[in-house]
Design a protein around this motif. Sequence first.
Motif, short mmCIF file in Angstrom:
data_model
loop_
_atom_site.label_atom_id
_atom_site.label_comp_id
_atom_site.label_asym_id
_atom_site.label_seq_id
_atom_site.Cartn_x
_atom_site.Cartn_y
_atom_site.Cartn_z
N PRO A 193 0.82 -1.22 0.00
CA PRO A 193 0.00 0.00 0.00
C PRO A 193 0.85 1.27 0.00
CG PRO A 193 -0.81 -1.52 1.66
CD PRO A 193 0.46 -2.11 1.13
N ALA A 194 1.99 1.24 0.69
CA ALA A 194 2.88 2.42 0.71
C ALA A 194 3.41 2.68 -0.70
CB ALA A 194 4.04 2.18 1.68
N ALA A 195 3.78 1.61 -1.39
CA ALA A 195 4.29 1.75 -2.76
C ALA A 195 3.17 2.23 -3.70
CB ALA A 195 4.84 0.42 -3.24
N LEU A 196 1.99 1.63 -3.50
CA LEU A 196 0.84 2.01 -4.34
C LEU A 196 0.46 3.47 -4.15
CD1 LEU A 196 -1.60 -1.04 -4.20
CD2 LEU A 196 -0.96 0.20 -6.27
N ALA A 197 0.60 3.96 -2.92
CA ALA A 197 0.22 5.35 -2.63
C ALA A 197 1.02 6.30 -3.52
CB ALA A 197 0.47 5.67 -1.15
N VAL A 198 2.28 5.97 -3.75
CA VAL A 198 3.11 6.82 -4.61
C VAL A 198 2.75 6.61 -6.09
CG1 VAL A 198 5.49 7.24 -5.39
CG2 VAL A 198 5.00 6.97 -2.95
N ALA A 240 13.52 8.78 -0.76
CA ALA A 240 13.22 8.87 -2.19
C ALA A 240 11.76 9.26 -2.42
CB ALA A 240 13.53 7.54 -2.86
N MET A 241 10.86 8.63 -1.66
CA MET A 241 9.43 8.94 -1.82
C MET A 241 9.13 10.38 -1.40
SD MET A 241 7.55 5.55 -0.44
CE MET A 241 7.39 4.06 -1.40
N PHE A 242 9.78 10.79 -0.32
CA PHE A 242 9.59 12.17 0.16
C PHE A 242 10.07 13.16 -0.91
CE2 PHE A 242 10.98 16.01 2.35
CZ PHE A 242 9.89 16.29 3.17
N TYR A 260 -2.14 14.87 -3.57
CA TYR A 260 -0.98 14.01 -3.83
C TYR A 260 0.07 14.15 -2.73
CZ TYR A 260 -2.90 12.93 -8.44
OH TYR A 260 -3.70 12.49 -9.45
N LEU A 261 0.17 15.34 -2.15
CA LEU A 261 1.13 15.52 -1.06
C LEU A 261 0.75 14.61 0.11
CD1 LEU A 261 3.56 17.17 0.08
CD2 LEU A 261 1.89 18.69 1.11
N VAL A 262 -0.54 14.60 0.46
CA VAL A 262 -1.01 13.79 1.58
C VAL A 262 -0.76 12.30 1.30
CG1 VAL A 262 -3.07 13.06 2.87
CG2 VAL A 262 -2.73 15.49 2.29
N TYR A 263 -1.13 11.85 0.12
CA TYR A 263 -1.00 10.43 -0.21
C TYR A 263 0.46 9.98 -0.29
CZ TYR A 263 -5.45 8.16 -0.81
OH TYR A 263 -6.63 7.53 -0.54
N MET A 264 1.28 10.81 -0.93
CA MET A 264 2.68 10.39 -1.10
C MET A 264 3.42 10.40 0.23
SD MET A 264 3.45 12.11 -4.80
CE MET A 264 4.94 11.26 -5.30
N LEU A 265 3.05 11.34 1.10
CA LEU A 265 3.69 11.35 2.42
C LEU A 265 3.22 10.15 3.25
CD1 LEU A 265 3.92 15.12 3.43
CD2 LEU A 265 5.63 13.64 2.36
N PHE A 266 1.97 9.73 3.05
CA PHE A 266 1.50 8.50 3.71
C PHE A 266 2.40 7.33 3.28
CE2 PHE A 266 -0.87 4.59 2.59
CZ PHE A 266 -1.05 4.08 3.87
#
Lengths: 47, 464
Positions: free
Chosen positions: B22-27, B85-87, B199-205
Amino acid sequence: MSNNSASPDDAAVNTATGKLALGWALVGVPLAYGVYETLTRVAALFG
Amino acid sequence: MGFLDRERTIAPAGFNRWLVPPAALAVHLCIGQAYATSVYKTALVKHFGASLTEIGLIFSIAIVMLGLSAAIMGTWVDRNGPRKAMFTSAMFWVGGFLIGSLGIFTHQLWLVYLGYGVVGGIGLGIGYISPVSTLIKWFPDRPGLATGMAIMGFGGGALIASPVSTALLKAYDPNSGAQGWVASGDAVGKLFLTLAVAYLVYMLFGAFTIKVPADGWRPAGFDPAKVKAAKLVTTENVSAKNAVKTPQFWLVWVALFCNVTAGIGILEQAAPMIQDFFRTSDGASAVSAAVAAGFVGLLSIGNMAGRFAWSATSDITGRKRIYMLYLGVGAVLYTVLALAGSSTTILYVALAFLIISFYGGGFATVPAYLRDLFGTFQVGAIHGRLLTAWSAAGVAGPLIVNAFLDAQGKPGQLTAASYQPALLTMVALLVVGFVANRLVKPVSARFHEPRPDRERPHEPAMEA
């Protein structure tokens, strides 16, 4: 993880299950919405 | 920045690895928006008084930057871990929307190129590769399934962004009910701002929940010896610097390039193509615009489903075999499409659906293919370098199709026969890709990283 003390393990399992459900719901619900919306468009193809 | 460091993301004992997808999918769901730009393309053409090509350039810059940033930043991503990297990806992707919206509000197209194209494109590249090596390490028993789940998100992102963007444009534009309505630039600017926040909220999740496995971790019951039993799968490691010196890297590059170019050939032209294939003798098409839109939707589903289904299947069949399917069966399906696709719409739709599922499958399977050939050491960086094939295909695919179609006639007058030269060129490309994939052999030991328990092997007399 140890199985010696039932209560902390149960709590850990519950936390993990809660996190799993929340994590998958956060990505799964929007994805399901997107697929549903797309399928309604696809319906025109077979209508 | 300590919280973002790799050391802070090491999972504690008992961590459930199914929390990682789910973390990967969020990005990937966020950056997948890149495939939903057609929603506001006409609005931007009108707002800037620009041509379709000038507006299309925004997307092209973003895809080129995706390939470049993935190639250049891959080693940095591997070294610093997925959270940082995600951040970073989130900052660039969201920054791209913010700069882009400024360009729209102030009527400066170059700012949209810089924002969405360059800055956002860097976010795309870093975001695309950021969870891949982590997923491969968490799922050594099912790497195809794991990367398929994440990369499916890139396909799925457009399915979400498209209807959401349409709804938001309507909400932000007071004239949305008017006949022949095209969204205002102001509405698109506000859409960009809204997407930036979401997208900021989701990618930070994703960034804050991603974890890497501790060194030596392996799933319960997993036996690496069983994985090694497959001929092409290595337990050795090859650095990104050495990987690009191997013929295997460039053979897989060619296979991916051919597969993507062929897929883009259909995707680019999807809506007009189905209408042209079923043009009647009076010049009108038997396929309405609504049905063509449905067809585009079906292809999106095929693209997304193929990423998950074929990549997961590759864990059973092996990566080389499934690429033979994408390229070999793909070439046969393309030939049937070119020669008999106009006989019935059902056949046409079924063929296109399968071809696009192979296109998506190629993207999702390739990280696991690289893992098999080069090990997990710098698989993210190697994957990043390989994505230059995507950028090259993004230029070559539309170029081939448009050049052939321009020579055949004007849009609105083309027929199924007009597409044959372009489609048969794609068949030839798929055959080239098939041969390249067939030539893939295990990587020579001279490229392996030295291990503490033994010295680097002597150079072999002949390259494998």
